[in-house]
Enzyme design. Structure first.
Site, PDB file in Angstrom:
ATOM      1  N   GLU C  77       0.960  -1.202   0.247  1.00  0.00           N
ATOM      2  CA  GLU C  77      -0.031   0.138   0.063  1.00  0.00           C
ATOM      3  C   GLU C  77       0.691   1.290   0.145  1.00  0.00           C
ATOM      4  O   GLU C  77       0.563   2.104  -0.688  1.00  0.00           O
ATOM      5  CB  GLU C  77      -0.924   0.086   1.372  1.00  0.00           C
ATOM      6  CG  GLU C  77      -2.243  -0.841   1.177  1.00  0.00           C
ATOM      7  CD  GLU C  77      -1.943  -2.315   1.369  1.00  0.00           C
ATOM      8  OE1 GLU C  77      -0.605  -2.580   1.900  1.00  0.00           O
ATOM      9  OE2 GLU C  77      -2.900  -3.004   1.449  1.00  0.00           O
ATOM     10  N   HIS C 146     -10.277  -5.058  11.367  1.00  0.00           N
ATOM     11  CA  HIS C 146     -10.695  -4.930   9.870  1.00  0.00           C
ATOM     12  C   HIS C 146     -12.137  -4.411  10.183  1.00  0.00           C
ATOM     13  O   HIS C 146     -13.030  -4.371   9.097  1.00  0.00           O
ATOM     14  CB  HIS C 146     -11.055  -6.261   9.358  1.00  0.00           C
ATOM     15  CG  HIS C 146      -9.576  -6.854   8.969  1.00  0.00           C
ATOM     16  ND1 HIS C 146      -8.945  -7.415   9.510  1.00  0.00           N
ATOM     17  CD2 HIS C 146      -9.203  -7.146   7.537  1.00  0.00           C
ATOM     18  CE1 HIS C 146      -7.981  -8.156   9.204  1.00  0.00           C
ATOM     19  NE2 HIS C 146      -7.998  -7.859   7.798  1.00  0.00           N
TER      20      HIS C 146
HETATM   21  C1  LIG Z   1      -1.945  -4.320   4.794  1.00  0.00           C
HETATM   22  C2  LIG Z   1      -2.843  -5.478   4.155  1.00  0.00           C
HETATM   23  N1  LIG Z   1      -3.477  -5.169   2.663  1.00  0.00           N
HETATM   24  C3  LIG Z   1      -4.204  -5.868   2.428  1.00  0.00           C
HETATM   25  C4  LIG Z   1      -4.888  -6.769   3.447  1.00  0.00           C
HETATM   26  C5  LIG Z   1      -6.000  -7.825   2.591  1.00  0.00           C
HETATM   27  N2  LIG Z   1      -5.184  -9.115   2.320  1.00  0.00           N
HETATM   28  C6  LIG Z   1      -5.703 -10.174   3.345  1.00  0.00           C
HETATM   29  S1  LIG Z   1      -4.907 -11.553   3.091  1.00  0.00           S
HETATM   30  C7  LIG Z   1      -4.108 -10.811   1.488  1.00  0.00           C
HETATM   31  C8  LIG Z   1      -3.393 -11.770   0.579  1.00  0.00           C
HETATM   32  C9  LIG Z   1      -2.182 -12.354   1.439  1.00  0.00           C
HETATM   33  O1  LIG Z   1      -1.534 -13.213   0.405  1.00  0.00           O
HETATM   34  P1  LIG Z   1      -0.474 -14.197   1.006  1.00  0.00           P
HETATM   35  O2  LIG Z   1       0.529 -13.369   1.638  1.00  0.00           O
HETATM   36  O3  LIG Z   1       0.332 -15.023  -0.071  1.00  0.00           O
HETATM   37  O4  LIG Z   1      -1.222 -15.293   2.098  1.00  0.00           O
HETATM   38  P2  LIG Z   1      -2.167 -16.431   1.760  1.00  0.00           P
HETATM   39  O5  LIG Z   1      -3.357 -15.825   1.659  1.00  0.00           O
HETATM   40  O6  LIG Z   1      -1.826 -17.110   0.591  1.00  0.00           O
HETATM   41  O7  LIG Z   1      -1.911 -17.379   2.724  1.00  0.00           O
HETATM   42  C10 LIG Z   1      -4.635  -9.577   1.419  1.00  0.00           C
HETATM   43  C11 LIG Z   1      -4.056  -9.030   0.211  1.00  0.00           C
HETATM   44  C12 LIG Z   1      -4.699  -7.054   4.499  1.00  0.00           C
HETATM   45  N3  LIG Z   1      -4.952  -7.923   5.320  1.00  0.00           N
HETATM   46  N4  LIG Z   1      -3.651  -6.246   4.914  1.00  0.00           N
END
Ligand SMILES: Cc1ncc(C[n+]2csc(CCOP(=O)(O)OP(=O)(O)O)c2C)c(N)n1
Ligand SMILES: Cc1ncc(C[n+]2csc(CCOP(=O)(O)OP(=O)(O)O)c2C)c(N)n1
Ligand SMILES: [Mg+2]
Ligand SMILES: [Mg+2]
Lengths: 352, 346, 346, 352
Positions: C77, C146
């Protein structure tokens, strides 16, 4: 830009003059600060002249430049007049930011110089976005983004480098490694003290150069900027140099390093070196002295100009904050508004 | 936290009685006393060690306590502030210095989404007894990115506690109270006050209670509610008005912003019937907004005039001295607002 | 910005008249119209493209405009919001989507210390015409990290403009106004409203003016001032009270938080003499604090009772359904507060 | 911990049972979510069992574990009872966070499991600080910090890795590379798709392992955790695996990948593989079935328990927010306070 090898004496002499201008300007700025004509934080770049001039000289006219707060030298090298820079340091109307920004926030959009930023690392995402914009419009221009050795440990470094690399953006990240972030040495701050090696984490090119060698800095800068412009290849360039003065004018600069260390570094002074190269290149001693004299005269004119420039009008305090037309949007905010709003924002101060 | 045991207080800094010292020295004394009292307390931040602190608050601590308890960090506020959160979850008492409040923005997520959430979000199973120390404030032409006071943002965050001392004795007392508190506490210091002198009670067991405002000056005509440097300004104006116009101004120094001591404020307004709220930061959506809201509610029938506010002009603070001065909530401006409130304006 | 030329508006989405659609669809229509109108407009954010947006607001835009104008980003972000700032400084019109307001905290420094400072700090030499779109709000058991609404923090930042539409037509009108505005504008959307339906004026030239509140419902007994989802709640309660108890509630939908339309609010309070401020976020140091401060000042002689406030309980929002419900500013709670204000409480 | 090679059948069978427990638990969680007994965001880890159990099995009893929001499996592998986890998902009083945290915020300090965090990357600085605390007290313990392939592009990664490396902290950063961050593939997000290679930017060790091979994961995890514990060497471990279900229960998981891709990956199912290894190791088919049956029974008991567990008391809404004793500090905040404060925070709800 002519490659350094073939650079005619006139060009190299001009570069030397710019380096001298920066050195003398910084010395004058320190005097004026102590005379209380300059306030706030004032960060000098004495000792970093070759790294500054060598990289900026490699920029094409249409290229963009973004830096941190230690930006006097970069502004001058990019062609912002000493008058406009000194007037900004004095907080006067004719300053390049009309007295609003001061030492840390110099800017001259007409020369593609987009600041002059004070939050460590904050300029990196911005420079990355400028490179994105250049790509969107199909321009073959590049962005040069300066940061310090301390700034490389900010999260903004990582996010910006990854974006620049994964999106193939024309931006060269110039790490001015002057050995310290305030009082913290590179070894104490960075787990990988060879800062240029961090480029590998993004699969992009990283180079290290002797930042006190003008020709070397210029050559590698031209190469990396060309790759950025023509092949959209971002890169990291680490310039090894040294800051003679304290972190800012307020810092004596001796709590974390020895007088001996400073003396040692001064032996490799980039200006001395440039003088030597000129002499070896057959430039006459008095031509060199003439260049120094003209730099000194430019600084004197700058101080004179700044002293004569009027202070900004207080009734235009909020000028520039919002775009023209915003006054209408704010008109209905007035009833019961506290001091600041009523008397300042609404006193026709919205820059219209 | 068996592994981290509190040592016996062998309080060197304990001469009882009072001593005159600067706000900066009082903060340092508080840290020395608490570090001597409790091994779990350690200081961490940019330039706190070798450099003696960029505003010299931690000067000498490295020599006294060593690099493990006075830890210089890279420029990585999100990283080391978050490291403080993790250490605190294991029962340590980190005191994290952020060079100025402006830089806390890069670590905002760790403060608001992490430190403040731990107690409630995990059902009370873990706590986060950490302190974040940082100065707010403007002046000295530091310009737009270095002259801000976001005090209300933190004070509006459930899970945090926020204090903002206005004099050396409270600086010592509130920082000590914050370090001993079992919750995350933001201690908002102030650049212009660092050099201010005052009498400080040396007793290492004396702390200033969190959540208790102080009547910094008694008066009967009007109440000024302030915190941090605005309190210093208000006291100067009060003295001037007493001397020059015989006006009696009561000054309430909030000291804590969360919890907010509305009781003390309301009692004062009930007495004076007129109130001016002053803050160094922007008044709109600022601390003085909450004060005005609370006062109009708690003192509805006591008010002879609306609650007035004075804050920094609603602009990113410009560099030029003249512009900066025009934007600041100066004594002149406070005085003018008081006189308006008392309908004594010329 | 010669390099980025605005194309001729060949507005496909322009059937005049009105159409019923969801808030989500209205936002999408606004982006389509503005992207067709001006090549400088592009959308950037996590999952806005291939995934169609995590709340589906940008669904279909990738197919219509391609990956250069609908750009999926890594989870960074601070990086991509800052990239939006840089692009905007060169005259582009980036529309940066942040998945929810909670995540804006990791990019706070770019919003507050950078985007908001540019116009003033550089003496008006450059501007930052960007839009940040993000939903606030709670519900659906998203828990403490959240479920937040920091609306007031941004509204209290000089240099920013902040809008928060409460219905589909304003969602379209305010987002379009934000995109056309030459300053950085934060468009606060809302999770529960995304699915709400309403009539939307299709005319691509119609925008909702920034800084102008709306009388969402006329009434005479009491004024409720709200924004975003709180407005939806307030309107439901107003209808209920009209039907069940013949109480006439006027509802003011702020729509913009900075500039704040105090004039419209004050006019309503002057008529009803009683006012309740409602917000989805925490009331203490929240948006309703500024409202109460402005109202008590602007309407001092009009008020028959103190300005009252209803907000989310002052806790990090817990997960359990029962606890979440107990913490939210529900219709029941708003109704109770209105009846208390009117001294009709049972 | 016994090295895998020499692990007795009983141990390997137990590990298989834990993997089965996680798979079955996640399937039950999805059913209960669809039956509206679970709310909020619910992220399942089906397909990632070997990476989860293999790393957690390598932890010593005193080691600490910190994860993101996809944490059901990690909690179960660490020994948090299925009852306490399911009750938390149900938002009940007997949940491991007393119904306050839900699916994303599981925690059990008694087992050194410190959450369960929902902001991508937010757990990294916290885990780093825990490692710092271990060093301060001279404990030879390590921290295992899980993150996803998408999280590696957050600034918090860079700042945490640099701090861990420059301060020599005992923390192993486990990157669960399940190929996607929501709908974004590693290639689209990361300029260096071999994520473990980013360790070089901090001069620390980085390893990549087949995350579906329990024995391989266990072996390398033991090695890296031992180096962390004994030599204060931080490291990065990238475990290559796959998430069968969507990002969360709300995501069908097909907009950004094909049914074929998923089917292809299911052929390498870690549970299938573990079954094969057991059979080859001479474990009888019915022993394996018995292990699966006991896992199934445990899940059934968990749901039963969660269903029976009471809801949290509403009048204790603010419980835990502030430490005992804080009520006194807040007492003077009441006059004129808005609804939330007066009725909730002050209604003896401060957890005392
Ligand atoms: C700072 C922030 N940005 C966006 C989100 C929304 N979000 C939650 S999980 C996710 C994807 C994360 O992917 P990864 O790190 O590969 O973990 P996985 O879900 O595959 O276990 C996003 C964008 C968040 N929770 N926090
Ligand atoms: C986010 C942030 N943290 C801290 C500071 C205070 N600060 C200003 S300059 C500086 C040191 C930067 O060092 P380096 O990057 O090496 O640049 P140099 O000063 O050597 O040119 C620090 C810590 C800041 N401006 N921003
Ligand atoms: Mg440096
Ligand atoms: Mg992933």
């Amino acid at each position: 830009m002519a490659a350094t090898a073939t650079a005619p004496p006139a060009t190299t002499l001009k570069r030397f003059e710019t380096m001298s201008l920066i050195r003398l300007f910084e010395e004058e700025a320190e005097r004026q600060y102590k005379a209380a004509r300059i306030g706030g934080y004032c960060h000098l770049s004495s000792g970093q002249e070759a790294a500054t001039v060598g990289t900026v000289e490699a920029l094409a006219a249409e290229d963009l430049l973004v830096t941190g707060y230690r930006c006097h030298g970069f502004a001058l090298a990019r062609g912002v007049t000493p008058e406009a820079v000194m007037a900004e340091l004095f907080g006067r109307r004719d300053g390049c930011a009309h007295g609003r920004g001061g030492s840390m926030h110099l800017l001259d959009a007409s020369r593609g110089f987009y600041g002059g930023w004070g939050i460590v690392g904050g300029q990196l995402p911005i420079a990355t976005g400028m490179a994105l914009s250049l790509v969107r419009r199909g321009a073959s221009q590049a962005v040069l983004c300066e940061l310090g050795d301390g700034a490389i440990n900010m999260g903004a470094w990582h996010e910006s480098l990854n974006l620049a690399a994964v999106w193939h953006l024309p931006v060269v990240f110039l790490v001015i490694n002057n050995q310290y972030g305030m009082g913290t040495s590179v070894e104490r701050a960075s787990a990988e003290p060879d800062l240029y090696k961090r480029a590998t984490a993004y699969r992009i090119r990283g180079e290290q150069v002797d930042g006190d060698d003008l020709e070397a800095v210029l050559a590698i800068s031209q190469e990396l900027l060309a790759e950025a412009r023509e092949e959209r290849r971002p890169a990291v360039l680490e310039a090894l140099t040294y800051r003679y003065r304290g972190h800012s004018v307020a810092d004596a600069g001796l709590a974390y390093r020895t007088k001996e260390e400073i003396a040692e570094r001064r032996k490799r002074d980039p200006l001395e070196r440039a003088r030597r190269v000129l002499r070896e290149g057959g430039v006459a001693k008095k031509e060199i002295e003439a260049a120094e004299a003209s730099a000194a005269a430019a600084v004197a004119r700058a101080t004179e100009f700044a002293t004569a420039s009027p202070a900004p009008e207080v009734d235009r305090l909020a000028a520039g904050m919002y775009a023209p037309g915003s006054g209408e949007q704010f008109a209905r905010m007035e009833p019961g508004s506290p001091f600041g709003e009523r008397e300042l924002v609404f006193a026709g101060g919205l820059g219209e | 936290m068996s592994a981290v045991k509190a040592v016996e207080p062998e309080v060197v800094a304990a001469r009882s009685g009072v001593e005159t010292m600067t706000y900066r020295e009082a903060l340092r004394l508080a840290m020395r006393q608490e570090m001597q009292r409790d091994e779990r307390v350690f200081v961490m931040g940019e330039e706190v060690g070798v450099f003696d602190g960029s505003y010299k608050v931690t000067a000498g601590l490295l020599d006294e306590f060593g690099p493990d308890r006075v830890r210089d960090t890279p420029i990585s506020e999100e990283g080391f502030l978050g490291a403080g959160v993790g250490a605190a979850m294991l029962g340590e008492r980190p005191v994290v210095e952020i060079m100025t409040l402006n830089f806390l923005l890069v670590a905002m997520d760790q403060v608001i989404n992490h430190a403040a959430k731990i107690g409630a979000m995990f059902g009370g199973e873990v706590r986060c007894p950490m302190v974040i120390r940082t100065p707010n404030g403007a002046g000295n032409q530091l310009t737009a990115q270095h002259s801000q006071s976001f005090d209300g943002w933190f004070a509006g965050t459930p899970g945090l506690k926020v204090v903002a001392p206005a004099n050396p004795n409270d600086a010592k007392g509130l920082l000590k109270a914050a370090i001993r508190d079992d919750d995350p506490v933001l201690v908002i210091e102030n650049l212009p006050i660092y050099k201010e002198k005052g009498e400080v009670e040396l007793d290492p067991e004396l702390t200033t209670p969190i959540g208790l405002a102080a009547v910094a000056r008694e008066g009967s005509d009007l109440t000024v509610v302030a915190h941090s440097f605005a309190t210093v300004r208000a006291l100067r104006v009060a003295e001037k008005l007493a001397a020059e116009r015989g006006v009696s101004v009561e000054v309430i120094d909030l000291r804590s912003l969360r919890p907010l001591d509305v009781e003390t404020v309301a009692a004062s307004v009930a007495k004076t019937n007129r109130v001016l709220c002053v803050e160094e930061g922007w008044a709109t959506y600022g601390v003085s907004a909450e004060l005005a809201a609370r006062i109009q509610s708690a003192c509805f029938d006591d008010l002879d005039a609306p609650v007035e506010r004075v804050g920094m002009a609603e602009v990113p603070l410009p560099y030029a001295k003249e512009l900066e001065l025009a934007a600041m909530p100066t004594e002149d401006r406070i005085e003018a607002a008081i006189l308006r409130q008392l309908e004594l304006a010329a």
